[in-house]
Design a protein around this motif. Structure first.
Motif, PDB file in Angstrom:
ATOM      1  N   ILE A 288      -5.275  10.970  15.587  1.00  0.00           N
ATOM      2  CA  ILE A 288      -5.105  10.940  14.134  1.00  0.00           C
ATOM      3  C   ILE A 288      -6.399  10.524  13.415  1.00  0.00           C
ATOM      4  CG2 ILE A 288      -2.639  10.467  14.242  1.00  0.00           C
ATOM      5  CD1 ILE A 288      -4.121   7.634  12.936  1.00  0.00           C
ATOM      6  N   ARG A 289      -6.471  10.935  12.146  1.00  0.00           N
ATOM      7  CA  ARG A 289      -7.549  10.478  11.261  1.00  0.00           C
ATOM      8  C   ARG A 289      -6.928   9.705  10.110  1.00  0.00           C
ATOM      9  NH1 ARG A 289     -12.299  13.387  11.352  1.00  0.00           N
ATOM     10  NH2 ARG A 289     -13.080  11.623  10.144  1.00  0.00           N
ATOM     11  N   LEU A 290      -7.694   8.750   9.577  1.00  0.00           N
ATOM     12  CA  LEU A 290      -7.230   7.929   8.456  1.00  0.00           C
ATOM     13  C   LEU A 290      -8.152   8.122   7.262  1.00  0.00           C
ATOM     14  CD1 LEU A 290      -6.687   4.621  10.491  1.00  0.00           C
ATOM     15  CD2 LEU A 290      -4.908   6.244   9.780  1.00  0.00           C
ATOM     16  N   ALA A 291      -7.586   8.059   6.062  1.00  0.00           N
ATOM     17  CA  ALA A 291      -8.402   8.075   4.843  1.00  0.00           C
ATOM     18  C   ALA A 291      -7.864   7.007   3.897  1.00  0.00           C
ATOM     19  CB  ALA A 291      -8.367   9.438   4.174  1.00  0.00           C
ATOM     20  N   ARG A 292      -8.784   6.314   3.231  1.00  0.00           N
ATOM     21  CA  ARG A 292      -8.414   5.298   2.249  1.00  0.00           C
ATOM     22  C   ARG A 292      -8.857   5.782   0.874  1.00  0.00           C
ATOM     23  NH1 ARG A 292     -11.744   0.039   3.008  1.00  0.00           N
ATOM     24  NH2 ARG A 292     -13.302   1.516   2.301  1.00  0.00           N
ATOM     25  N   ASN A 293      -7.915   5.890  -0.026  1.00  0.00           N
ATOM     26  CA  ASN A 293      -8.202   6.319  -1.398  1.00  0.00           C
ATOM     27  C   ASN A 293      -9.053   7.601  -1.432  1.00  0.00           C
ATOM     28  OD1 ASN A 293      -6.809   4.029  -2.182  1.00  0.00           O
ATOM     29  ND2 ASN A 293      -8.669   2.784  -2.325  1.00  0.00           N
ATOM     30  N   GLY A 294      -8.709   8.540  -0.570  1.00  0.00           N
ATOM     31  CA  GLY A 294      -9.353   9.856  -0.608  1.00  0.00           C
ATOM     32  C   GLY A 294     -10.664   9.972   0.125  1.00  0.00           C
ATOM     33  N   ALA A 295     -11.007   9.000   0.993  1.00  0.00           N
ATOM     34  CA  ALA A 295     -12.232   9.097   1.792  1.00  0.00           C
ATOM     35  C   ALA A 295     -11.915   8.675   3.225  1.00  0.00           C
ATOM     36  CB  ALA A 295     -13.324   8.207   1.212  1.00  0.00           C
TER      37      ALA A 295
ATOM     38  N   ASP B   1      -4.522  -4.386  -2.115  1.00  0.00           N
ATOM     39  CA  ASP B   1      -3.248  -4.089  -2.759  1.00  0.00           C
ATOM     40  C   ASP B   1      -3.378  -2.801  -3.582  1.00  0.00           C
ATOM     41  OD1 ASP B   1      -0.552  -4.736  -3.442  1.00  0.00           O
ATOM     42  OD2 ASP B   1      -1.263  -5.286  -5.427  1.00  0.00           O
ATOM     43  N   GLY B   2      -2.425  -1.897  -3.424  1.00  0.00           N
ATOM     44  CA  GLY B   2      -2.423  -0.656  -4.196  1.00  0.00           C
ATOM     45  C   GLY B   2      -3.203   0.488  -3.572  1.00  0.00           C
ATOM     46  N   ASP B   3      -3.881   0.231  -2.441  1.00  0.00           N
ATOM     47  CA  ASP B   3      -4.631   1.309  -1.787  1.00  0.00           C
ATOM     48  C   ASP B   3      -3.698   2.414  -1.300  1.00  0.00           C
ATOM     49  OD1 ASP B   3      -7.117   0.269  -2.181  1.00  0.00           O
ATOM     50  OD2 ASP B   3      -7.422  -0.413  -0.110  1.00  0.00           O
ATOM     51  N   VAL B   4      -4.263   3.620  -1.224  1.00  0.00           N
ATOM     52  CA  VAL B   4      -3.552   4.769  -0.671  1.00  0.00           C
ATOM     53  C   VAL B   4      -4.151   5.066   0.702  1.00  0.00           C
ATOM     54  CG1 VAL B   4      -2.996   7.210  -0.940  1.00  0.00           C
ATOM     55  CG2 VAL B   4      -3.100   5.710  -2.957  1.00  0.00           C
ATOM     56  N   LEU B   5      -3.316   4.981   1.729  1.00  0.00           N
ATOM     57  CA  LEU B   5      -3.768   5.246   3.100  1.00  0.00           C
ATOM     58  C   LEU B   5      -3.153   6.561   3.567  1.00  0.00           C
ATOM     59  CD1 LEU B   5      -5.242   4.202   5.690  1.00  0.00           C
ATOM     60  CD2 LEU B   5      -3.026   3.232   6.373  1.00  0.00           C
ATOM     61  N   ALA B   6      -4.027   7.543   3.831  1.00  0.00           N
ATOM     62  CA  ALA B   6      -3.546   8.833   4.338  1.00  0.00           C
ATOM     63  C   ALA B   6      -3.605   8.835   5.850  1.00  0.00           C
ATOM     64  CB  ALA B   6      -4.393   9.969   3.778  1.00  0.00           C
TER      65      ALA B   6
ATOM     66  N   ILE C 181       0.853  -1.192   0.000  1.00  0.00           N
ATOM     67  CA  ILE C 181       0.000   0.000   0.000  1.00  0.00           C
ATOM     68  C   ILE C 181       0.886   1.238   0.000  1.00  0.00           C
ATOM     69  CG2 ILE C 181      -1.899  -1.163   1.209  1.00  0.00           C
ATOM     70  CD1 ILE C 181      -0.988   0.407   3.732  1.00  0.00           C
ATOM     71  N   GLN C 182       0.269   2.362  -0.365  1.00  0.00           N
ATOM     72  CA  GLN C 182       0.987   3.633  -0.342  1.00  0.00           C
ATOM     73  C   GLN C 182       0.508   4.439   0.863  1.00  0.00           C
ATOM     74  OE1 GLN C 182       0.231   6.176  -3.695  1.00  0.00           O
ATOM     75  NE2 GLN C 182       1.969   7.508  -3.255  1.00  0.00           N
ATOM     76  N   ILE C 183       1.452   5.009   1.587  1.00  0.00           N
ATOM     77  CA  ILE C 183       1.129   5.853   2.741  1.00  0.00           C
ATOM     78  C   ILE C 183       1.323   7.316   2.355  1.00  0.00           C
ATOM     79  CG2 ILE C 183       1.757   6.469   5.116  1.00  0.00           C
ATOM     80  CD1 ILE C 183       0.680   3.691   5.056  1.00  0.00           C
ATOM     81  N   LEU C 184       0.327   8.133   2.643  1.00  0.00           N
ATOM     82  CA  LEU C 184       0.483   9.591   2.515  1.00  0.00           C
ATOM     83  C   LEU C 184       0.483  10.170   3.920  1.00  0.00           C
ATOM     84  CD1 LEU C 184      -2.056  10.697  -0.274  1.00  0.00           C
ATOM     85  CD2 LEU C 184       0.373  10.158  -0.523  1.00  0.00           C
TER      86      LEU C 184
END
Lengths: 81, 142
Positions: A51-58, A68-73, A3-6
């Motif tokens: 903290i707050r979390l977002a997955r793929n912009g939500a 696989d491939g998700d973006v976790l902010a 996954i990608q971490i922002l």
């Protein structure tokens, strides 16, 4: 899976960059991915409650499943305005 | 209506033009500006803002839609600046147009309160002493 971490603001400074990839087991949740990061960067554990979390912009909660491939902010308390 | 995260100076006229219609008898505009005293009333040279633009815009649109539902005919536009800002520069602008002023004032206050609470934007205070610190918004009820 990977996954990608922002990371933003103070969290970006703690993990040393805005973006990174993280290898996690299949079916990992957002919260457990955060826990894996917090093991690598112990200073994260001190601020976990705010903290707050977002997955793929939500926004998501800790129990949200990742693929696989998700973006976790990962986001500290907001300061806009 | 208009929702924007930008590195450029904010232009209130553009926001007003985006919300005003011939049905509107009131336009309320709000600017949040950088002031000289930061946390603990220590003087700052300026602030730097960053955002998660994708999610910030989603939340800003949701705030506008919520204000329109909650306050009848209110039309809302919101812009937030990111990057380095000096004292006196505007960091956030809200424009609301409605048939009557009561609704426009209420919707504008609601929009800025909600922005501070739920939009993923962060500011760092750069103190004149040379120190710098991320400054979260106060959370109501704490």
């Amino acid at each position: 899976m990977r996954i990608q971490i922002l990371a933003f603001a103070g969290l970006r400074e703690i993990v040393g960059g805005a973006e990174r990839t993280l290898e996690v087991p299949d079916g990992e949740t957002a919260g457990r991915a955060w826990d894996a990061l917090a093991r690598e960067f112990p200073r994260l554990a001190e601020i976990e409650r705010s903290i707050r979390l977002a997955r793929n912009g939500a926004f998501v909660e800790r129990d949200a499943a990742l693929r696989d491939g998700d973006v976790l902010a990962i986001m500290p308390p907001f300061g806009g305005g | 209506m208009k929702y924007e995260i930008t590195r450029e100076p904010l232009r209130l006229d553009d926001l007003i033009a985006a919300v005003q219609t011939e049905a509107c008898g009131a336009v309320v505009a709000f600017l949040g500006v950088v002031r000289e005293l930061g946390d603990g009333d220590q003087p700052v040279d300026g602030l730097s803002y960053e955002a998660y633009p994708e999610l910030a815009l989603t939340e800003m649109r949701a705030i506008g839609a919520q204000a329109s539902r909650k306050f009848g005919d209110a039309r809302v536009a919101i812009a937030h600046r990111i990057g380095d800002l000096g004292i006196g520069e505007a960091s956030v602008a809200v424009a609301v147009a409605a048939a009557h002023r009561g609704v426009a004032f209420d919707a504008c206050e609601h929009a800025i309160d909600e922005l501070k609470r739920r939009v993923p934007i962060w500011k760092k205070e750069h103190f004149r002493s040379g120190a710098a610190r991320w400054r979260p918004n106060a959370v109501p009820g704490t």
